[in-house]
Design an enzyme around this catalytic site. Structure first.
Site, mmCIF file in Angstrom:
data_model
loop_
_atom_site.group_PDB
_atom_site.id
_atom_site.type_symbol
_atom_site.label_atom_id
_atom_site.label_comp_id
_atom_site.label_asym_id
_atom_site.label_seq_id
_atom_site.Cartn_x
_atom_site.Cartn_y
_atom_site.Cartn_z
ATOM 1 N N ALA A 66 9.504 4.234 1.317
ATOM 2 C CA ALA A 66 9.108 4.029 -0.076
ATOM 3 C C ALA A 66 7.593 4.167 -0.184
ATOM 4 C CB ALA A 66 9.552 2.659 -0.571
ATOM 5 N N SER A 67 6.966 4.470 0.952
ATOM 6 C CA SER A 67 5.517 4.639 1.011
ATOM 7 C C SER A 67 4.847 3.373 0.496
ATOM 8 C CB SER A 67 5.114 5.888 0.235
ATOM 9 O OG SER A 67 3.766 6.198 0.447
ATOM 10 N N HIS A 68 4.001 3.494 -0.478
ATOM 11 C CA HIS A 68 3.286 2.330 -1.021
ATOM 12 C C HIS A 68 4.032 1.690 -2.190
ATOM 13 C CE1 HIS A 68 2.045 5.865 -3.293
ATOM 14 N NE2 HIS A 68 1.895 5.053 -4.312
#
Length: 106
Positions: A66-68
């Protein structure tokens, strides 16, 4: 040339799924179509996938993350053979391929 698949440590208790599970399913799809797969055995930092992709001269790379973003926004980051994250029009081409293959394979 194959594909490199990595994932982060995210897990959704609500749906009982994890980035690792999605990465394993991704690898299984590629393997079922005869592709060579390099699947990390533990979660990794996102940059390790394009690094390994370039090192091994793989065709593409996928990171389940979901990355950041919040964990409920988990998804794929896809990298081209040059190690760069894909962008238009390649992203639209991949989406079209997915949409045209929604029926179950035999």
């Amino acid at each position: 040339r194959g594909v490199v698949v990595g994932y982060d440590a995210r897990k959704s208790d609500e749906f009982n799924v994890s980035s690792k599970r999605f990465a394993h399913l991704t690898a299984a799809v590629f393997l079922s179509k005869g592709a060579k797969v390099q699947l990390y055995s533990k979660f990794v930092a996102t940059p390790l996938v394009p690094f390994q992709l370039l090192k091994s001269e793989a065709l593409c790379g996928v990171v389940v993350t979901a990355s950041h973003n919040p964990k409920q926004d988990n998804g794929f980051k896809v990298y081209a053979s040059n190690g760069a994250q894909i962008c238009a029009p390649i992203d639209d081409e991949i989406a079209a391929c997915i949409a045209s293959n929604l029926k179950r394979w035999d």
